[in-house]
Scaffold this motif. Structure first.
Motif, PDB file in Angstrom:
ATOM      1  N   LYS A 199       2.263  -0.173   8.644  1.00 29.33           N
ATOM      2  CA  LYS A 199       1.758   1.206   8.584  1.00 29.33           C
ATOM      3  C   LYS A 199       1.806   1.824   9.984  1.00 29.33           C
ATOM      4  O   LYS A 199       2.240   2.972  10.170  1.00 29.33           O
ATOM      5  CB  LYS A 199       0.304   1.221   8.087  1.00 29.33           C
ATOM      6  N   LYS A 248       5.437   3.166   8.603  1.00 24.12           N
ATOM      7  CA  LYS A 248       5.378   3.064   7.142  1.00 24.12           C
ATOM      8  C   LYS A 248       6.745   2.810   6.488  1.00 24.12           C
ATOM      9  O   LYS A 248       7.747   2.765   7.165  1.00 24.12           O
ATOM     10  CB  LYS A 248       4.730   4.309   6.534  1.00 24.12           C
ATOM     11  N   HIS A 265      -6.369  14.367  -9.079  1.00 19.54           N
ATOM     12  CA  HIS A 265      -6.566  12.947  -9.383  1.00 19.54           C
ATOM     13  C   HIS A 265      -5.749  12.478 -10.586  1.00 19.54           C
ATOM     14  O   HIS A 265      -5.262  11.351 -10.615  1.00 19.54           O
ATOM     15  CB  HIS A 265      -8.055  12.705  -9.649  1.00 19.54           C
ATOM     16  N   ARG A 282      -3.229  -5.178  -9.207  1.00 17.19           N
ATOM     17  CA  ARG A 282      -3.686  -4.008  -8.425  1.00 17.19           C
ATOM     18  C   ARG A 282      -5.037  -4.389  -7.833  1.00 17.19           C
ATOM     19  O   ARG A 282      -5.960  -4.752  -8.557  1.00 17.19           O
ATOM     20  CB  ARG A 282      -3.823  -2.787  -9.333  1.00 17.19           C
ATOM     21  N   LEU A 332       0.041   6.200 -10.122  1.00 15.61           N
ATOM     22  CA  LEU A 332      -0.314   4.774  -9.995  1.00 15.61           C
ATOM     23  C   LEU A 332       0.234   3.970 -11.182  1.00 15.61           C
ATOM     24  O   LEU A 332       0.739   2.860 -11.020  1.00 15.61           O
ATOM     25  CB  LEU A 332      -1.839   4.616  -9.917  1.00 15.61           C
ATOM     26  N   ASP A 391      -3.396   9.414 -10.759  1.00 14.47           N
ATOM     27  CA  ASP A 391      -3.501   8.302 -11.736  1.00 14.47           C
ATOM     28  C   ASP A 391      -2.157   8.036 -12.392  1.00 14.47           C
ATOM     29  O   ASP A 391      -1.740   6.885 -12.544  1.00 14.47           O
ATOM     30  CB  ASP A 391      -4.516   8.669 -12.826  1.00 14.47           C
ATOM     31  N   ASP A 394       0.869  -1.177   0.000  1.00 11.47           N
ATOM     32  CA  ASP A 394       0.000   0.000   0.000  1.00 11.47           C
ATOM     33  C   ASP A 394       0.908   1.230   0.000  1.00 11.47           C
ATOM     34  O   ASP A 394       1.884   1.309   0.761  1.00 11.47           O
ATOM     35  CB  ASP A 394      -0.881  -0.010   1.259  1.00 11.47           C
ATOM     36  N   LEU A 395       0.610   2.169  -0.901  1.00 14.57           N
ATOM     37  CA  LEU A 395       1.446   3.373  -0.978  1.00 14.57           C
ATOM     38  C   LEU A 395       1.264   4.203   0.292  1.00 14.57           C
ATOM     39  O   LEU A 395       0.170   4.218   0.881  1.00 14.57           O
ATOM     40  CB  LEU A 395       1.068   4.201  -2.206  1.00 14.57           C
ATOM     41  N   ASP A 396       2.318   4.900   0.674  1.00 11.04           N
ATOM     42  CA  ASP A 396       2.247   5.747   1.876  1.00 11.04           C
ATOM     43  C   ASP A 396       1.959   7.183   1.449  1.00 11.04           C
ATOM     44  O   ASP A 396       2.722   7.770   0.668  1.00 11.04           O
ATOM     45  CB  ASP A 396       3.593   5.713   2.630  1.00 11.04           C
ATOM     46  N   GLY A 397       0.898   7.740   1.963  1.00 15.36           N
ATOM     47  CA  GLY A 397       0.589   9.163   1.714  1.00 15.36           C
ATOM     48  C   GLY A 397       0.094   9.451   0.309  1.00 15.36           C
ATOM     49  O   GLY A 397       0.269  10.552  -0.213  1.00 15.36           O
ATOM     50  N   PHE A 398      -0.524   8.487  -0.283  1.00 18.44           N
ATOM     51  CA  PHE A 398      -1.010   8.687  -1.658  1.00 18.44           C
ATOM     52  C   PHE A 398      -2.177   9.686  -1.681  1.00 18.44           C
ATOM     53  O   PHE A 398      -2.316  10.500  -2.601  1.00 18.44           O
ATOM     54  CB  PHE A 398      -1.448   7.347  -2.253  1.00 18.44           C
ATOM     55  N   LYS A 399      -2.960   9.653  -0.665  1.00  9.68           N
ATOM     56  CA  LYS A 399      -4.119  10.548  -0.597  1.00  9.68           C
ATOM     57  C   LYS A 399      -3.662  12.006  -0.706  1.00  9.68           C
ATOM     58  O   LYS A 399      -4.277  12.834  -1.387  1.00  9.68           O
ATOM     59  CB  LYS A 399      -4.853  10.310   0.729  1.00  9.68           C
ATOM     60  N   GLY A 423      -7.555   1.199  -5.486  1.00  5.30           N
ATOM     61  CA  GLY A 423      -6.950   2.330  -4.786  1.00  5.30           C
ATOM     62  C   GLY A 423      -5.447   2.337  -4.966  1.00  5.30           C
ATOM     63  O   GLY A 423      -4.943   2.219  -6.096  1.00  5.30           O
ATOM     64  N   ASP A 424      -4.710   2.410  -3.852  1.00  7.56           N
ATOM     65  CA  ASP A 424      -3.238   2.388  -3.965  1.00  7.56           C
ATOM     66  C   ASP A 424      -2.675   1.081  -3.428  1.00  7.56           C
ATOM     67  O   ASP A 424      -1.568   1.036  -2.921  1.00  7.56           O
ATOM     68  CB  ASP A 424      -2.631   3.602  -3.239  1.00  7.56           C
ATOM     69  N   ASN A 469      -2.922  12.995  -4.220  1.00  7.14           N
ATOM     70  CA  ASN A 469      -4.220  13.243  -4.873  1.00  7.14           C
ATOM     71  C   ASN A 469      -4.746  14.618  -4.500  1.00  7.14           C
ATOM     72  O   ASN A 469      -5.166  15.393  -5.368  1.00  7.14           O
ATOM     73  CB  ASN A 469      -5.240  12.192  -4.405  1.00  7.14           C
TER      74      ASN A 469
HETATM   75  N1  LIG Z   1      -5.880   9.116  -8.436  1.00  5.15           N
HETATM   76  C1  LIG Z   1      -6.526   8.069  -7.965  1.00  5.15           C
HETATM   77  N2  LIG Z   1      -6.785   7.983  -6.670  1.00  5.15           N
HETATM   78  C2  LIG Z   1      -7.425   6.894  -6.187  1.00  5.15           C
HETATM   79  C3  LIG Z   1      -7.828   5.861  -7.042  1.00  5.15           C
HETATM   80  N3  LIG Z   1      -8.439   4.886  -6.288  1.00  5.15           N
HETATM   81  C4  LIG Z   1      -8.408   5.331  -5.015  1.00  5.15           C
HETATM   82  N4  LIG Z   1      -7.784   6.551  -4.934  1.00  5.15           N
HETATM   83  C5  LIG Z   1      -7.507   7.351  -3.802  1.00  5.15           C
HETATM   84  O1  LIG Z   1      -6.394   6.768  -3.130  1.00  5.15           O
HETATM   85  C6  LIG Z   1      -6.446   7.141  -1.791  1.00  5.15           C
HETATM   86  C7  LIG Z   1      -6.091   5.899  -0.991  1.00  5.15           C
HETATM   87  O2  LIG Z   1      -6.307   6.151   0.383  1.00  5.15           O
HETATM   88  P1  LIG Z   1      -5.289   5.789   1.492  1.00  5.15           P
HETATM   89  O3  LIG Z   1      -4.509   4.588   1.137  1.00  5.15           O
HETATM   90  O4  LIG Z   1      -6.086   5.737   2.723  1.00  5.15           O
HETATM   91  O5  LIG Z   1      -4.410   7.065   1.505  1.00  5.15           O
HETATM   92  P2  LIG Z   1      -2.903   7.169   1.933  1.00  5.15           P
HETATM   93  O6  LIG Z   1      -2.671   8.598   1.953  1.00  5.15           O
HETATM   94  O7  LIG Z   1      -2.056   6.369   1.046  1.00  5.15           O
HETATM   95  O8  LIG Z   1      -2.925   6.568   3.375  1.00  5.15           O
HETATM   96  P3  LIG Z   1      -1.847   5.569   3.987  1.00  5.15           P
HETATM   97  O9  LIG Z   1      -1.993   4.331   3.243  1.00  5.15           O
HETATM   98  O10 LIG Z   1      -2.249   5.452   5.394  1.00  5.15           O
HETATM   99  O11 LIG Z   1      -0.542   6.221   3.773  1.00  5.15           O
HETATM  100  C8  LIG Z   1      -7.840   7.706  -1.567  1.00  5.15           C
HETATM  101  O12 LIG Z   1      -7.763   9.095  -1.466  1.00  5.15           O
HETATM  102  C9  LIG Z   1      -8.614   7.353  -2.792  1.00  5.15           C
HETATM  103  O13 LIG Z   1      -9.584   8.325  -3.143  1.00  5.15           O
HETATM  104  C10 LIG Z   1      -7.548   5.975  -8.420  1.00  5.15           C
HETATM  105  O14 LIG Z   1      -7.851   5.100  -9.261  1.00  5.15           O
HETATM  106  N5  LIG Z   1      -6.882   7.107  -8.833  1.00  5.15           N
END
Ligand SMILES: Nc1nc2c(ncn2[C@@H]2O[C@H](COP(=O)(O)OP(=O)(O)OP(=O)(O)O)[C@@H](O)[C@H]2O)c(=O)[nH]1
Length: 618
Positions: A585, A589, A485, A511, A492, A489, A472-477, A514-515, A480
């Motif tokens: 996590k 992380k 977005h 996949r 990703l 994308d 799982d990616l760290d801080g992907f949100k 999400g991430d 975004n």
């Molecule tokens: N751009 C994009 N964002 C996505 C997609 N699917 C899910 N997401 C977003 O990916 C994020 C995943 O959330 P988290 O894994 O909780 O966010 P995080 O910041 O990585 O949190 P940690 O895993 O705790 O580090 C959410 O904001 C989703 O809206 C996608 O196909 N494209």
């Protein structure tokens, strides 16, 4: 092909036939035949006897023929000889008396040249004539007599041949009267010749060869279409086979090959084959044309009519087989229904042809040939068009041409079928791909992973460790949220490429959504090797990602579990890897943790198999 031409030349154009084989002339002859331009011999005075001379090894008898009708079928040879003066010249076209219900006596006066050795063969090459009695008289004395005809078994015929023939031993310089009594249920088509034995054999061989070729061709097409039907299960092939079978049977009867080789001496076949063959061919035509032309061009009621037509012909065929109806009713049925398949199919074929569809064009071509050749044959049967090689074989040639054209239609149909199958396969593949692929990264999705996972774990063992890495990616949100977005994308996609670059070819990357990503590595030799691979994946994320407009850094947390060490089924391995990832996590992380059972179950764990069964333990 050359010899039969010489055998039956009509006086008006027979010489042209034997003199040239050019196509133009043949077309002209067919044209003449269709429009009844062939000579109708109706001489006013008694014809001169035919001269049998060694210099002319084949003589046509028709110009010397006169006839006497015997409606009551009671006359004997003595009465007929006494009635010699009542014989008249036929008023029908050359070599044919048409359809008649009476018995017919023909008189052929013969004059033998003083140079002749006297050995001649009388031949009537129309095998379907039921009964022919031959009487050779000299000075009003009966010299010889013989019974010929299709009802005469081969072994009781004077000469075992496809046609009706009889060897004559004549005296040089003598005159004879040859009387022929002919009775038949079909048309009285009478290509009568007197020829030297060598000439007779040569001609018989030529015709036999032609019939062998045409019968062989039809048999090949029949076997091929049946084989295709059995292989492909396409009913159009069996309908074509029915059509060919009817046509083949008819030709075998008309040219004597059937009686000669197939139904030797079988009277039932001799009397029924013509009717049955015509009805079978009509059934095949209805069914074949209906299916080959089906589509928007053919109105549903036309299709229904064709199917009903096929039903009718089958019904009449059964009735005729059991002698519930006679040949005259069958003839009336065929005259009414015979053209129906083509006429009903015509509008559909025309509209197809107009659109440039080759199936429509081929049908029109086949029917044009069918109409012309059938019209010629019908006119010969009715006694209005003279007999020659082309008119006598017109129906057979037309049917052969149609068979070949229809085979082309079948080929086109099979091609279309293959195209449709290929299209359906591509559709299915693309649906399968859509269902099993993540559209953003092109990686397999959770559904696809499920299937591959089970296979990998089944082969797991101490020497073949299978590692399941949940990532799982760290801080992907944040990415975004910060860049939007689209950038998320793009990242990703870049992450997918980076993972692909850092695993082996045999490893599976998916996949989950999400991430979240998963890597399955099989064929590992130790726990340490699995650990090293996790570290390698972590290291791969130390470098930033160069996106089109941004350069991003992102961390990765990995939780992994091993088979057989940490579990032996997909569900427990995923649960352990998932829990380990969440533990990572929580530990800050960008690290890798093994789910070896020491990690407590995580409340985040939501892995469930796609078949809907609930995960009940961790
Ligand atoms: N751009 C994009 N964002 C996505 C997609 N699917 C899910 N997401 C977003 O990916 C994020 C995943 O959330 P988290 O894994 O909780 O966010 P995080 O910041 O990585 O949190 P940690 O895993 O705790 O580090 C959410 O904001 C989703 O809206 C996608 O196909 N494209």
């Amino acid at each position: 092909m050359c010899q039969p031409l010489r055998k039956r030349p009509a006086p008006s154009f027979g010489l042209c036939l034997s003199a040239t084989r050019c196509t133009l002339m043949r077309c002209m002859l067919v044209f003449c035949a269709i429009f009844g331009l062939s000579t109708s011999v109706a001489a006013l005075s008694a014809p001169a006897p035919i001269l049998l001379d060694e210099s002319n090894p084949l003589v046509q008898a028709w110009p010397a023929v006169t006839l006497l009708s015997d409606p009551q079928k009671k006359l004997g040879i003595k009465e007929v000889m006494e009635a010699r003066d009542r014989f008249t010249t036929p008023e029908t076209a050359y070599g044919t008396l048409g359809l008649r219900k009476d018995a017919v006596w023909l008189l052929v006066p013969i004059s033998v040249s003083s140079q002749s050795n006297g050995l001649w063969v009388l031949d009537i090459d129309y095998p379907v004539l039921n009964r022919i009695d031959v009487y050779l008289t000299h000075d009003k004395t009966l010299m010889e007599q013989a019974r010929l005809g299709s009802l005469q078994p081969q072994d009781q015929r004077p000469i075992r041949s496809r046609s009706h023939s009889f060897g004559l031993k004549l005296k040089a310089g003598a005159n004879y009267d040859l009387y022929l009594r002919i009775e038949s249920k079909g048309a009285l088509i009478l290509p009568i010749t007197l020829s030297k034995p060598s000439e007779f054999h040569a001609n018989a061989l030529g015709e036999q060869m032609l019939q062998g070729l045409l019968t062989g061709l039809a048999l090949c097409l029949l076997v091929y279409s049946l084989a295709q039907w059995l292989t492909l299960g396409e009913p159009l092939y069996v309908k074509y086979a029915i059509l060919i079978f009817g046509s083949l049977l008819f030709s075998m009867l008309q040219f004597g090959v059937g009686a000669q080789y197939v139904w030797r001496g079988n009277t039932w076949m001799e009397l029924h084959t013509a009717g049955l063959a015509s009805l079978i061919a009509a059934t095949g035509s209805f069914l074949f044309i209906e299916q080959a032309l089906e589509g928007p061009d053919v109105h549903p009621w036309i299709s229904r009519l064709m199917k009903a037509g096929a039903g009718f012909t089958v019904f009449f065929a059964l009735c005729f087989s059991f002698d519930l109806i006679d040949i005259y009713i069958v003839t009336a049925v065929i005259s009414t229904l015979g053209l129906a398949p083509a006429l009903l199919g015509l509008p559909g074929a025309i509209s197809r042809a107009r659109r440039g569809d080759s199936v429509g064009i081929y049908f029109l071509l086949a029917w044009a040939a069918y109409f012309v050749t059938t019209a010629v044959m019908v006119e010969v049967i009715k006694g209005r068009v003279g007999v020659n090689f082309w008119t006598l074989h017109s129906f057979q040639f037309g049917a052969t041409f149609d068979m070949l054209v229809f085979m082309r239609v079948l080929g086109l149909r099979t091609k279309a079928l293959h195209k449709a199958v290929e299209h359906a396969r591509r559709e299915r593949d693309s649906l399968h791909s859509l269902a099993h692929t993540d559209p953003l990264t092109g990686l397999p999705n959770r559904r696809s992973l499920n299937a591959s996972m089970a296979d990998a774990i089944n082969h797991a063992g101490p020497e073949n460790v299978v590692a399941v890495y949940m990532m799982d990616l760290d801080g992907f949100k944040q990415i975004n949220d910060q860049y939007g977005h689209d950038v998320g994308d793009e990242l990703l996609i870049a992450v997918a490429a980076r993972l692909r670059a850092n695993v082996r070819h045999s490893d599976l990357i998916a996949r989950l959504g999400g991430d979240e990503f998963v890597v399955i590595s099989s064929g590992l030799h130790s726990v340490q090797q699995a650990r090293d691979r996790a570290d390698k994946l972590l290291e791969a994320f130390n470098d930033p990602f160069a996106l089109s407009e941004k350069i991003c850094r992102i961390g990765l947390t990995i939780g992994y579990a091993l088979a057989p060490q940490d579990g032996s089924d997909a569900i427990s391995l995923f649960k352990r890897a998932d829990a380990a990832m969440y533990a990572g996590k929580n530990d800050g992380k960008h690290c890798a943790r093994r789910g070896d059972g020491t990690v407590p179950a995580s409340s985040h764990t939501d892995w469930q198999p796609l078949d809907g069964s609930k995960v009940t333990e961790f």
